[in-house]
Design an enzyme around this catalytic site. Structure first.
Site, mmCIF file in Angstrom:
data_model
loop_
_atom_site.group_PDB
_atom_site.id
_atom_site.type_symbol
_atom_site.label_atom_id
_atom_site.label_comp_id
_atom_site.label_asym_id
_atom_site.label_seq_id
_atom_site.Cartn_x
_atom_site.Cartn_y
_atom_site.Cartn_z
ATOM 1 N N ASP A 131 0.827 -1.216 0.000
ATOM 2 C CA ASP A 131 0.000 0.000 0.000
ATOM 3 C C ASP A 131 0.860 1.266 0.000
ATOM 4 O O ASP A 131 2.091 1.192 0.117
ATOM 5 C CB ASP A 131 -0.974 -0.001 1.194
ATOM 6 C CG ASP A 131 -0.332 -0.427 2.514
ATOM 7 O OD1 ASP A 131 0.913 -0.403 2.611
ATOM 8 O OD2 ASP A 131 -1.060 -0.770 3.451
ATOM 9 N N ASN A 188 -8.112 -2.539 14.175
ATOM 10 C CA ASN A 188 -9.488 -2.786 13.744
ATOM 11 C C ASN A 188 -9.578 -3.954 12.757
ATOM 12 O O ASN A 188 -10.600 -4.163 12.126
ATOM 13 C CB ASN A 188 -10.078 -1.514 13.103
ATOM 14 C CG ASN A 188 -9.284 -1.058 11.884
ATOM 15 O OD1 ASN A 188 -8.383 -1.749 11.425
ATOM 16 N ND2 ASN A 188 -9.616 0.099 11.348
ATOM 17 N N HIS A 225 -7.719 -4.366 10.016
ATOM 18 C CA HIS A 225 -7.418 -4.108 8.603
ATOM 19 C C HIS A 225 -6.138 -4.818 8.153
ATOM 20 O O HIS A 225 -5.239 -5.060 8.949
ATOM 21 C CB HIS A 225 -7.393 -2.603 8.263
ATOM 22 C CG HIS A 225 -6.206 -1.822 8.724
ATOM 23 N ND1 HIS A 225 -6.300 -0.524 9.169
ATOM 24 C CD2 HIS A 225 -4.889 -2.125 8.801
ATOM 25 C CE1 HIS A 225 -5.105 -0.075 9.479
ATOM 26 N NE2 HIS A 225 -4.232 -1.022 9.271
ATOM 27 N N GLU A 243 -9.685 -1.139 5.135
ATOM 28 C CA GLU A 243 -10.350 -0.850 6.402
ATOM 29 C C GLU A 243 -11.651 -1.648 6.511
ATOM 30 O O GLU A 243 -12.166 -2.143 5.493
ATOM 31 C CB GLU A 243 -10.669 0.652 6.467
ATOM 32 C CG GLU A 243 -9.438 1.561 6.427
ATOM 33 C CD GLU A 243 -8.700 1.653 7.762
ATOM 34 O OE1 GLU A 243 -8.700 0.671 8.531
ATOM 35 O OE2 GLU A 243 -8.092 2.709 8.026
HETATM 36 C C1 GLP Z 1 -0.730 0.345 8.555
HETATM 37 C C2 GLP Z 1 -0.380 -0.446 7.301
HETATM 38 C C3 GLP Z 1 -0.611 -1.927 7.485
HETATM 39 C C4 GLP Z 1 -0.010 -2.379 8.796
HETATM 40 C C5 GLP Z 1 -0.706 -1.704 9.941
HETATM 41 C C6 GLP Z 1 -0.179 -2.115 11.312
HETATM 42 O O1 GLP Z 1 -2.015 0.843 8.555
HETATM 43 N N1 GLP Z 1 -1.096 -0.028 6.158
HETATM 44 O O2 GLP Z 1 -0.056 -2.628 6.385
HETATM 45 O O3 GLP Z 1 -0.139 -3.753 8.919
HETATM 46 O O4 GLP Z 1 -0.535 -0.305 9.794
HETATM 47 O O5 GLP Z 1 1.016 -1.462 11.583
HETATM 48 P P1 GLP Z 1 1.978 -1.788 12.790
HETATM 49 O O6 GLP Z 1 2.716 -3.001 12.391
HETATM 50 O O7 GLP Z 1 2.847 -0.589 12.910
HETATM 51 O O8 GLP Z 1 1.121 -2.002 13.990
#
Ligand code: GLP
Length: 265
Positions: free
Chosen positions: A67, A136, A138, A143
């Site tokens: 992304d 949440n 995702h 989302e």
């Molecule tokens: C972001 C990214 C996701 C990631 C998520 C969790 O929103 N788009 O790909 O998995 O955050 O991030 P973290 O690993 O920092 O908790």
């Protein structure tokens, strides 16, 4: 879906690196799907270390990023392109032409998203998709309420995701509200998926993903339908799972099952 519960974050990373290494040994031109966020950082660091020791070689490996923020140029310090460069790609011997990512400032968004999907297909699909998970539920930036068969497209981030990601932005007003993300349908086409989670903050999302119903309200729950989904988590992230002991029992018996199947051949 295989639930692998490890002692702590370091072991989560080691297990993931092991999976990638084993896959790479069988297929040197491995196609890897890369996630941003804090969670996979330890995996990227260890993979780079392995390459320094000469144990793995990325010269034929291809990567696709999951992304990107819409509106951020590739060289913006908070873009996922910069994240990936800084935390992984610049430390390994991958060829520039084998690095693919979503462009946060495309000329035509629809064309760009469609071409990204086609590009993934042209390499025979993603072999291993690394995923983190939002609180949440995702995956990528899909989302809650994202179509479970969605393709690469623009999404509006939730207020909570914007708040969670704002820690990296000096000026909070700069945090993008929109993003480009590979879809849930795209992610589900990966041959193997490794979803990583660490810490108590992720325990509810993991509980819903593994033991809750499959629902667009918890996008990661779709992984229950994937034949090669590995949920690699530490004790804290696993703390709300009802069948925790069973998952650990299965994992401990894995070698024995393999031995049994080998003997039957
Ligand atoms: C972001 C990214 C996701 C990631 C998520 C969790 O929103 N788009 O790909 O998995 O955050 O991030 P973290 O690993 O920092 O908790």
């Amino acid at each position: 879906m295989e639930v692998i519960i490890k002692q702590d974050y370091n072991h989560v990373c080691e297990e993931t690196v092991r999976l990638i290494y084993q896959a790479w040994k069988k297929k040197n031109n491995l196609v890897l799907g890369l996630a941003a966020g804090k969670t996979p950082l330890g995996v990227y660091k260890r993979l780079a270390e392995l390459q320094k020791k000469g144990e793995i070689d990325f010269s034929q490996v291809v990567t696709f990023s999951l992304d990107e923020y819409l509106g951020l140029k590739e060289n913006h310090p908070q873009s996922f392109a910069s994240y990936m460069e800084k935390n992984f790609l610049q430390h390994i011997n991958i060829k520039k032409e084998n690095i693919f990512r979503l462009n946060g400032t495309p000329e035509n968004i629809d064309d760009h998203c469609r071409e990204y999907e086609e590009r993934i297909k042209s390499f025979g699909g993603i072999d291993i998709q690394i995923l983190g998970i939002g609180k949440n539920g995702h995956i990528g930036f899909n989302e809650p309420s994202s179509s479970l068969s969605s393709r690469t497209r623009v999404k509006t981030l939730t207020q909570d995701t914007i708040a969670a990601n704002s820690r990296l932005f000096k000026n909070k007003k700069e945090v993008p509200r929109f993003c480009l993300t590979t879809g849930i349908g795209t992610i589900m086409e990966s041959k193997m998926i490794a979803l990583l989670a660490s810490g108590e903050g992720k325990s509810e999302a993991i509980y819903k993903t593994v033991e809750g119903p499959i629902t667009a309200s918890v996008p990661a729950s779709i992984l229950q339908l994937h034949p090669e989904a590995k949920i690699i988590i530490d004790q804290e992230a696993a703390s709300l799972l009802n069948e925790k002991e069973y998952y650990q029992w299965v994992y401990r018996n894995k070698e024995r099952v393999n031995e049994f199947l080998e003997k039957k051949k």
